[in-house]
Design an enzyme around this catalytic site. Structure first.
Site, short mmCIF file in Angstrom:
data_model
loop_
_atom_site.label_atom_id
_atom_site.label_comp_id
_atom_site.label_asym_id
_atom_site.label_seq_id
_atom_site.Cartn_x
_atom_site.Cartn_y
_atom_site.Cartn_z
N LYS A 194 0.84 -1.09 -0.10
CA LYS A 194 0.03 -0.16 0.10
C LYS A 194 0.70 1.18 0.14
CE LYS A 194 -2.05 2.49 3.24
NZ LYS A 194 -1.75 3.87 2.57
N GLY A 210 7.07 4.71 8.39
CA GLY A 210 6.44 5.75 8.52
C GLY A 210 6.64 6.36 9.90
N SER A 211 5.49 6.74 10.59
CA SER A 211 5.53 7.34 12.02
C SER A 211 5.50 6.42 13.04
CB SER A 211 4.36 8.39 12.25
OG SER A 211 3.34 7.56 12.07
N THR A 212 6.18 6.65 14.03
CA THR A 212 6.40 5.76 15.17
C THR A 212 4.89 5.75 15.94
OG1 THR A 212 8.52 6.54 15.86
CG2 THR A 212 7.40 5.63 17.77
N ILE A 215 1.96 5.44 14.27
CA ILE A 215 1.20 4.44 13.57
C ILE A 215 2.13 2.95 13.59
CG2 ILE A 215 0.46 3.85 11.21
CD1 ILE A 215 -1.03 5.93 12.50
N GLY A 216 3.45 3.00 13.89
CA GLY A 216 4.16 1.84 14.10
C GLY A 216 3.47 0.99 15.10
N GLU A 272 10.50 0.53 10.11
CA GLU A 272 11.35 1.84 9.91
C GLU A 272 10.55 3.02 10.43
OE1 GLU A 272 14.22 1.23 9.14
OE2 GLU A 272 14.20 -0.82 8.40
N CYS A 308 13.53 10.19 7.29
CA CYS A 308 13.71 9.77 8.52
C CYS A 308 15.02 9.73 9.08
CB CYS A 308 13.14 8.31 8.73
SG CYS A 308 13.69 7.31 7.40
N GLU A 316 10.37 14.59 15.89
CA GLU A 316 10.73 14.59 14.53
C GLU A 316 9.85 15.63 13.70
OE1 GLU A 316 9.76 10.91 12.01
OE2 GLU A 316 11.62 11.02 11.15
P1 NAD Z 1 2.25 7.82 8.52
O1 NAD Z 1 2.88 6.92 9.62
O2 NAD Z 1 0.72 8.17 9.28
O3 NAD Z 1 1.83 7.47 7.29
C1 NAD Z 1 2.81 6.16 6.72
C2 NAD Z 1 1.90 5.17 5.97
O4 NAD Z 1 1.38 4.49 6.97
C3 NAD Z 1 0.96 5.78 4.93
O5 NAD Z 1 1.04 4.90 3.80
C4 NAD Z 1 -0.12 5.65 5.49
O6 NAD Z 1 -1.48 5.43 4.75
C5 NAD Z 1 -0.12 4.40 6.54
N1 NAD Z 1 -0.88 4.22 7.51
C6 NAD Z 1 -1.64 5.40 8.35
N2 NAD Z 1 -2.47 5.02 9.37
C7 NAD Z 1 -2.29 3.66 9.43
C8 NAD Z 1 -2.35 2.52 10.12
N3 NAD Z 1 -3.39 2.78 11.07
N4 NAD Z 1 -2.25 1.25 9.63
C9 NAD Z 1 -1.62 0.88 8.70
N5 NAD Z 1 -0.89 2.02 7.92
C10 NAD Z 1 -1.41 3.10 8.33
O7 NAD Z 1 2.89 9.35 8.49
P2 NAD Z 1 2.32 10.58 7.72
O8 NAD Z 1 0.93 10.91 8.52
O9 NAD Z 1 2.15 10.19 6.67
O10 NAD Z 1 3.39 11.46 8.38
C11 NAD Z 1 3.21 11.82 9.67
C12 NAD Z 1 4.69 11.89 10.21
O11 NAD Z 1 5.30 10.28 10.31
C13 NAD Z 1 5.65 12.54 9.42
O12 NAD Z 1 5.72 14.04 9.94
C14 NAD Z 1 7.02 11.95 9.85
O13 NAD Z 1 7.49 12.31 11.34
C15 NAD Z 1 6.68 10.60 10.05
N6 NAD Z 1 7.12 9.74 8.85
C16 NAD Z 1 8.34 9.08 8.71
C17 NAD Z 1 8.66 8.63 7.73
C18 NAD Z 1 9.96 7.59 7.78
O14 NAD Z 1 10.76 7.67 6.72
N7 NAD Z 1 10.46 7.07 8.91
C19 NAD Z 1 8.00 8.47 6.59
C20 NAD Z 1 6.72 9.31 6.62
C21 NAD Z 1 6.43 9.83 7.78
#
Ligand code: NAD
Length: 503
Positions: free
Chosen positions: A187, A240-242, A244-245, A262, A296, A397
């Site tokens: 996705k 993505g973000s911590t 959501i991780g 990551e 990141c 971050e």
């Molecule tokens: P996010 O973590 O919300 O989104 C990243 C991915 O996760 C997207 O594909 C999103 O659709 C998906 N996602 C969102 N909610 C989910 C869930 N409940 N279950 C599964 N997947 C889900 O990040 P964001 O809102 O796009 O960005 C917010 C912050 O995250 C940024 O400001 C930054 O601090 C961080 N970020 C970090 C990285 C990285 O490379 N480590 C990348 C993007 C964002």
């Protein structure tokens, strides 16, 4: 720019794909719903992209399950050959892929064309070559027995990719998974789905069997969440973000799926008093301003030895002010817009936060005055002096062209300051002293350390973090381990071991 104009601009004969890719076909979402994807240069709609729901995830997982037996049993070299062919196709379509990525994300074209696209091809090529070189072991066990290990693929893996490097991260996620014999349901982020869909199309052209790769644009809270929960998905890999991780880990508990994360970072970029100042100034600008700081591993905490802090800033601030902001499609643009208006506002919120906490904005901190950029998501390169390493701008971050400056007196203070966040992804240091460099390499809480450089990546070098930056590693042999499980096989070759219940 709309889809048809974009298609002409990138010289594509076939339409730019904006549907889901399931079982080798581009299809609409079962619900018929779509989401607009925008050009962050002016917030115009590029395309309405199909939005996957739970039914679509189920369809994709079923297709991947059907494809798995044949794909996983195929000769590893054959799997590799498809990835090698894909790498060539990516290079053949480099200009088009770079333009697509720049339009959807705001990356300056010169970065997309000379970094993102070559790195994407290099990643598929590396793992294409790796497919038949990753092997099990023979273990020296007791006499009479042969014991060996098989590295088996996991099955269907779910992959959730963010919007900051959508093309490159698609490769980082897919390439090792496919080389190891897994099938993929990926996705992309809802705001940047186009390059992953184009990769899916090129995969098919490279000879990838139907169902092995499925790409589902859709909302994180719906399709992403369901991928993390899905009982037939063996592993979920997330960038993505911590915050959501953490949700992914919880969602994965139902079927105890393997998780790889990551997450965010707050990279310490430490400049010592003996550093080559020109190299450190340039390297530090790259560390934070490349991709508008949306990385990141960005060097977002600039830690300066107090003896050279003024001299450093006297060069760094003018350099930041000279960065050319502009339309990502202009060849001379060095910094483009942030990838969404929502994210730009979030970054600007940290400027307010910095002021409220008594931090000093040394440069930038606002959208550029240039009227040509006023409809886009632009922010000037921003340098803020924090009062303390405990301030929010030194801990959280920001993920933008926003660097937090801190100063230190000696090595011990530098080390403590560098390690004083919950994150542990990438850190860098600039010094002429070998012993100091190696001491910091050992003691920094980080998955990656750069000495007299910053932000180097290579498909052979493990990438990942510790603490709130997640766990697991992408790239290299580590990635192949992450996408396989070990089976231990015991063979009685000539042992005379009586069974327990022998009569
Ligand atoms: P996010 O973590 O919300 O989104 C990243 C991915 O996760 C997207 O594909 C999103 O659709 C998906 N996602 C969102 N909610 C989910 C869930 N409940 N279950 C599964 N997947 C889900 O990040 P964001 O809102 O796009 O960005 C917010 C912050 O995250 C940024 O400001 C930054 O601090 C961080 N970020 C970090 C990285 C990285 O490379 N480590 C990348 C993007 C964002």
């Amino acid at each position: 720019m709309h889809l048809a104009d974009l298609q002409a601009a990138v010289g594509l004969r076939t339409p730019i794909r904006h549907q889901l890719f399931i079982d080798g076909q581009f299809v609409d979402a079962a619900s018929g719903q779509t989401l607009p994807t925008l050009n962050p240069h002016d917030n115009s709609v590029i395309a309405q992209v199909a939005m996957a729901g739970r039914d679509d995830v189920d369809r994709a997982v079923a297709a991947a399950q059907r494809a798995f037996p044949a794909w996983s049993r195929r000769a590893a070299a054959d799997r590799g050959r498809i990835l090698l062919r894909l790498a060539e196709l990516i290079e053949m379509h480099a200009d088009e892929l770079a333009t697509l990525e720049s339009l959807d994300t705001g990356h300056p074209l010169r970065d997309s064309r000379h970094l993102d696209v070559p790195r994407t091809a290099a990643c598929f090529r590396y793992f294409g070559g790796m497919a038949d070189k990753f092997q099990g072991e023979t273990i020296p066990v007791e006499a009479g027995f042969l014991n060996y290990t098989l590295r088996e693929p996991l099955g269907v893996v779910g992959q959730v990719v963010p919007w900051n490097f959508p093309l490159m991260f698609t490769a980082w996620k897919m390439a090792p998974a496919l080389a190891a014999g897994n099938c993929v349901v990926l996705k992309p982020a809802e705001i940047t789905p186009l390059s992953a869909l184009r990769i899916a199309e090129l995969m098919a052209e490279a000879g990838m069997p139907d169902g092995v790769v499925n790409v589902l644009p859709g909302l994180g809270g719906v399709a992403g969440q369901y991928i993390a929960e899905h009982p037939a998905i063996a592993k979920v890999a997330f960038t993505g973000s911590t915050a959501i991780g953490r949700r992914i880990v919880q969602a994965s508990a139902g079927n105890l799926k393997k998780v790889q994360l990551e997450l965010g970072g707050k990279g310490a970029n430490i400049v010592f008093e003996d550093a080559d100042l020109d190299a450190a100034v340039n390297g530090s600008a790259w560390a934070i301003f490349h991709n508008q700081g949306q990385a990141c591993i960005a060097g977002s905490r600039l830690m300066l030895h107090e003896r050279i802090a003024d001299a450093f800033l006297d060069r760094f601030i003018p350099l930041a002010r000279s960065v050319r902001l502009g339309n990502p499609l202009d060849a001379s643009t060095e910094m483009g817009p942030l990838t969404s208006a929502q994210h730009r506002d979030r970054v600007l919120g940290y400027v307010e936060e910095a002021r409220a906490q008594g931090g000093e904005v040394l440069s930038g901190g606002r959208p550029p005055v240039d009227a040509a950029l006023s409809a886009g998501c632009y922010i000037e390169p921003t340098i803020v002096h924090a009062r303390s390493e405990r301030d929010r701008i030194a801990q959280e971050e920001v993920f933008g062209p926003f660097v937090t400056v801190l100063t230190f007196r000696d090595d011990d203070q530098a080390l403590a300051m560098a390690n004083a966040t919950e994150y542990g992804l990438g850190s860098g240091l600039w010094t002429a002293r070998l012993q100091r460099a190696h001491r910091f390499a050992r003691e920094l809480h980080a998955g990656m350390v750069w000495i007299n450089s910053y932000k180097r990546v290579n498909p052979g070098s493990p990438f990942g973090g510790t603490g709130a930056s997640g766990y697991g590693r992408e790239m290299g042999f580590e990635a192949m381990r992450e996408y396989t499980q070990v089976k231990s096989v015991w063979v009685n070759v000539d042992a005379q071991v009586p069974p327990w219940y022998a009569r």
